[in-house]
Design an enzyme around this catalytic site. Structure first.
Site, PDB file in Angstrom:
ATOM      1  N   GLY A   1     -26.093 -14.633  61.025  1.00  0.00           N
ATOM      2  CA  GLY A   1     -25.002 -14.946  61.511  1.00  0.00           C
ATOM      3  C   GLY A   1     -24.890 -16.503  62.288  1.00  0.00           C
ATOM      4  O   GLY A   1     -24.054 -16.607  62.771  1.00  0.00           O
TER       5      GLY A   1
ATOM      6  N   ASP B   1     -27.517  -5.860  56.212  1.00  0.00           N
ATOM      7  CA  ASP B   1     -26.677  -6.066  57.512  1.00  0.00           C
ATOM      8  C   ASP B   1     -25.159  -6.639  57.063  1.00  0.00           C
ATOM      9  O   ASP B   1     -24.874  -6.908  56.096  1.00  0.00           O
ATOM     10  CB  ASP B   1     -27.494  -7.054  58.315  1.00  0.00           C
ATOM     11  CG  ASP B   1     -27.407  -8.332  57.668  1.00  0.00           C
ATOM     12  OD1 ASP B   1     -27.285  -8.568  56.290  1.00  0.00           O
ATOM     13  OD2 ASP B   1     -27.284  -9.493  58.192  1.00  0.00           O
TER      14      ASP B   1
ATOM     15  N   ASP C   1     -34.980 -20.446  55.480  1.00  0.00           N
ATOM     16  CA  ASP C   1     -34.674 -20.685  53.985  1.00  0.00           C
ATOM     17  C   ASP C   1     -33.198 -21.157  54.019  1.00  0.00           C
ATOM     18  O   ASP C   1     -32.372 -21.186  54.834  1.00  0.00           O
ATOM     19  CB  ASP C   1     -34.593 -19.365  53.134  1.00  0.00           C
ATOM     20  CG  ASP C   1     -33.232 -18.610  53.574  1.00  0.00           C
ATOM     21  OD1 ASP C   1     -32.899 -18.360  54.667  1.00  0.00           O
ATOM     22  OD2 ASP C   1     -32.335 -18.867  52.418  1.00  0.00           O
TER      23      ASP C   1
ATOM     24  N   ASP D   1     -33.622 -11.049  49.914  1.00  0.00           N
ATOM     25  CA  ASP D   1     -32.640 -10.569  51.101  1.00  0.00           C
ATOM     26  C   ASP D   1     -31.912  -9.297  50.665  1.00  0.00           C
ATOM     27  O   ASP D   1     -32.473  -8.880  49.734  1.00  0.00           O
ATOM     28  CB  ASP D   1     -31.498 -11.964  51.120  1.00  0.00           C
ATOM     29  CG  ASP D   1     -30.436 -11.936  49.607  1.00  0.00           C
ATOM     30  OD1 ASP D   1     -31.007 -11.290  48.845  1.00  0.00           O
ATOM     31  OD2 ASP D   1     -29.764 -13.093  49.636  1.00  0.00           O
TER      32      ASP D   1
ATOM     33  N   CYS E   1     -41.609 -38.875  42.652  1.00  0.00           N
ATOM     34  CA  CYS E   1     -41.688 -40.502  43.443  1.00  0.00           C
ATOM     35  C   CYS E   1     -42.914 -41.280  42.714  1.00  0.00           C
ATOM     36  O   CYS E   1     -42.822 -42.306  42.688  1.00  0.00           O
ATOM     37  CB  CYS E   1     -41.800 -40.263  45.054  1.00  0.00           C
ATOM     38  SG  CYS E   1     -40.007 -40.031  45.676  1.00  0.00           S
TER      39      CYS E   1
ATOM     40  N   PHE F   1     -25.193 -10.498  52.769  1.00  0.00           N
ATOM     41  CA  PHE F   1     -24.597 -11.530  52.814  1.00  0.00           C
ATOM     42  C   PHE F   1     -23.599 -11.982  51.706  1.00  0.00           C
ATOM     43  O   PHE F   1     -22.463 -12.419  51.812  1.00  0.00           O
ATOM     44  CB  PHE F   1     -25.588 -12.653  53.207  1.00  0.00           C
ATOM     45  CG  PHE F   1     -24.964 -14.199  53.429  1.00  0.00           C
ATOM     46  CD1 PHE F   1     -24.368 -14.555  54.707  1.00  0.00           C
ATOM     47  CD2 PHE F   1     -24.808 -15.040  52.502  1.00  0.00           C
ATOM     48  CE1 PHE F   1     -23.919 -15.662  54.830  1.00  0.00           C
ATOM     49  CE2 PHE F   1     -24.198 -16.372  52.586  1.00  0.00           C
ATOM     50  CZ  PHE F   1     -23.511 -16.577  53.822  1.00  0.00           C
TER      51      PHE F   1
ATOM     52  N   HIS G   1     -38.531 -33.295  44.194  1.00  0.00           N
ATOM     53  CA  HIS G   1     -38.393 -34.329  45.376  1.00  0.00           C
ATOM     54  C   HIS G   1     -37.832 -33.780  46.630  1.00  0.00           C
ATOM     55  O   HIS G   1     -38.664 -33.512  47.598  1.00  0.00           O
ATOM     56  CB  HIS G   1     -37.754 -35.557  45.190  1.00  0.00           C
ATOM     57  CG  HIS G   1     -37.523 -36.367  46.377  1.00  0.00           C
ATOM     58  ND1 HIS G   1     -38.500 -37.172  47.034  1.00  0.00           N
ATOM     59  CD2 HIS G   1     -36.668 -36.280  47.172  1.00  0.00           C
ATOM     60  CE1 HIS G   1     -38.221 -37.668  47.871  1.00  0.00           C
ATOM     61  NE2 HIS G   1     -36.880 -37.394  48.157  1.00  0.00           N
TER      62      HIS G   1
ATOM     63  N   CYS H   1     -43.127 -40.919  49.821  1.00  0.00           N
ATOM     64  CA  CYS H   1     -43.187 -39.461  49.326  1.00  0.00           C
ATOM     65  C   CYS H   1     -44.370 -39.349  48.425  1.00  0.00           C
ATOM     66  O   CYS H   1     -44.493 -40.494  47.483  1.00  0.00           O
ATOM     67  CB  CYS H   1     -41.924 -39.091  48.616  1.00  0.00           C
ATOM     68  SG  CYS H   1     -41.742 -37.463  48.028  1.00  0.00           S
TER      69      CYS H   1
ATOM     70  N   CYS I   1     -44.391 -36.890  46.262  1.00  0.00           N
ATOM     71  CA  CYS I   1     -44.102 -35.965  45.069  1.00  0.00           C
ATOM     72  C   CYS I   1     -44.266 -36.415  43.641  1.00  0.00           C
ATOM     73  O   CYS I   1     -44.257 -37.665  43.427  1.00  0.00           O
ATOM     74  CB  CYS I   1     -42.703 -35.580  45.145  1.00  0.00           C
ATOM     75  SG  CYS I   1     -41.450 -36.295  44.810  1.00  0.00           S
TER      76      CYS I   1
END
Lengths: 372, 372
Positions: B218, B148, B268, B94, B311, B98, B337, B306, B308
């Protein structure tokens, strides 16, 4: 056959060092060995897979902490500590004695056991030889340590004598309580402070109980290192040759080498993991404080001769950034490095024993590498 | 050819969703995609290998944080951010805008840029379109975001108009500064608050600059979700079909699905990693607060469906113990996870687009699984 036994592969001719294999219900471990500490059912910051990558086959976990949180009954319900924490290697649990006695004013010692206040919520708690053993039975550790009193340093001859005699009486109660000897091995602990006659008395009393292993307690509690080595010089030979010998709470590289040369097979210590989290790396060239500005623009690894995950992939500059920025990954990378460093040190020690060059290896470490 | 481009594999017939591949100098990423956030040059608690195991191919990192610590010059000296953090996948950075605007009273906006005080040491700092772009050039990210102003919600039409017009002027300066367009792609950001006429004006102005990608900024700044969807409904169609579209700061499962259906390719958000560290797991059955007593004796995984690492290997009871005991491993297991959950969600969304059943998939998620 007991749950745990030591197979001696070789005895050094010039020192008391031994090369061996410690057989446990959860794997065979090359000795001499350093055991990473996983106080609360986790070696802080790392996974079981990472413990294996470091090539540690046995870890230590703490009865006191797990008794208070989450509670041994919950861990038993989970199928034992191995399953709870997803670790299929060996586990040694201490008895909680050391932690309880460290509480100072917050505990009261009686013949029946120790009343104390929890460090978590101040609640009133009680540990005894029976309870400490039952907790370790619930945890299902491979090696169960006796509930002992670790006398402070310094302490009087009378205090040390009373303390070791209570430790012997408590050991008998631990032995009577442990009914799971086919899967769990009880180790007794030699106490006696820095007094040779008391160490002899303690060793004689506990050896009589014919246990599968023996620990030397009450050392590395603030005494000078030379005094610790002196106590080891006269204490270790009192222990039966064929049983594993465990020096509790020792993990500095120089003391590991000196302990091995005096006949010790097993060690544990929070030092490598604790200083890792403070930003200090252990290397064969001495300690490196990665937090310091000297590492800011150092794009090389912590130690170019180290084969750990951290040294293979990250620079001192990056690790320093993570530590300064309070990023968890920094704690992980440092922990992995320090534990791997100690595993590699123990591997080199074992190779030196095998190749009849342990005194020369010690000399090389101490003078070339600057351990002390 | 620009450094980054989108290959569109399929456009949905009943929604605006697109299936694609985002080509970057550091790999090809299936879109729609969710990008985990690695604010300080690390996705909090996990390694690059773990990011790969989760199957995330692109991460976001923050210019503001890295500019202040360790400094972009140091990262440039290390060979760029990819090398510094040992991540060979793609990186979007970024612009710092922000964060700087979020500082409130601690910053002053001028046409030249923004003066602000560092949250670390209170030192006086300055970011401008030129500096923010130069920092991102030093970092070497694959996608460079324009500097921005993200207008607050609510804000007046006049504020939003002034702000978007300055954002356009600043974008031109970013474009002039970025000389590394063969390896870095500049994305412009559509602003305009919740005003349709301003979104149209902003989109028209930035599209004129013919950039390799466009973001919608925004949004997800406190407005109701329905209002966000309404803005997306009229803003996304203004953007060129062939360029990637990125909705900034969105990561809740329902908003990801709604965003994809409105034609967004990239997302994101810190949400999955932040709530993970607070002990809240994301699952297809809704959020699960693992810290709660309900998990204490639950020896099953967070989510049995799941795949992962967490899990597959650990129980809710163990993870809860780690969180209560403030063990770092708990943060890691939760982070792994939640990120894997979102990657699997995006994979299911992509499969639904491919198989012409996205509206049905949405319906299943929303009614059967209880997202909202």
């Amino acid at each position: 056959m007991t749950a745990v036994h030591l197979e001696i592969l070789k005895e050094d001719t010039r020192t008391r060092a031994r090369l061996g294999k410690l057989h446990t219900p959860h794997g065979v471990i090359d000795t001499p060995v350093f055991m990473p500490v996983g106080t609360q059912g986790t070696v802080k910051t790392i996974t079981p897979e990472e413990i294996k990558e470091i090539e540690a086959g046995i870890i230590l976990s703490n009865t006191y902490h797990l008794f208070l949180r989450p509670g041994h009954e919950l861990i038993k319900e989970a199928g034992g500590l191995h399953r709870f924490m997803n670790w299929d290697g060996a586990i040694l649990t201490d008895s909680g004695g050391f932690q309880v006695f460290s509480l100072g004013d917050l505990r009261t010692i009686k013949e029946s056991g120790v009343e104390f206040r929890s460090h978590l919520d101040g609640s009133s708690q009680f540990l005894s030889p029976e309870i400490a053993t039952q907790v370790q039975m619930a945890l299902g550790s491979d090696i169960v340590m006796a509930f002992d009193e670790c006398a402070p340093y310094p302490c009087t001859h009378k205090y040390a004598k009373d303390s070791l005699e209570r430790t012997t009486r408590w050991l008998k109660r631990c032995k009577e309580t442990l009914t799971t000897t086919d899967t769990q091995a009880l180790f007794g602990i030699v106490q006696g402070g820095m007094y040779e006659d008391l160490r002899r008395q303690s060793a004689a009393e506990i050896i009589e109980l014919d246990l599968p292993g023996y620990a030397i307690g009450g050392l590395s509690v603030g005494e000078p290192k030379d005094l610790m080595y002196e106590v080891l010089d006269y204490t270790v030979p009192l222990l039966p040759r064929e049983k594993p010998r465990y020096l509790m709470g020792v993990g500095s590289p120089d003391a590991l080498i000196e302990g091995v040369m005096r006949g010790v097979d097993m060690f544990d210590c929070v030092l490598p993991t604790r200083i890792a989290r403070n930003g200090t790396a252990m290397t064969r060239y001495g300690k490196v404080i990665i937090r310091n500005a000297g590492s800011a623009h150092d794009f090389g690894p912590i130690d170019p001769t180290c084969d750990c995950y951290t040294c293979r992939n990250y620079s001192r500059a990056y690790i320093r950034h993570l530590i300064k920025a309070e990023e968890v990954l920094g704690l992980r990378l440092m922990t992995i490095h320090n534990l791997r460093y100690l595993q590699n040190l123990m591997k080199e020690i074992r190779e030196a024993i095998k190749e009849d060059r342990l005194p020369e290896y010690r000399q090389k470490c101490f003078s070339d590498y600057g351990y002390i």
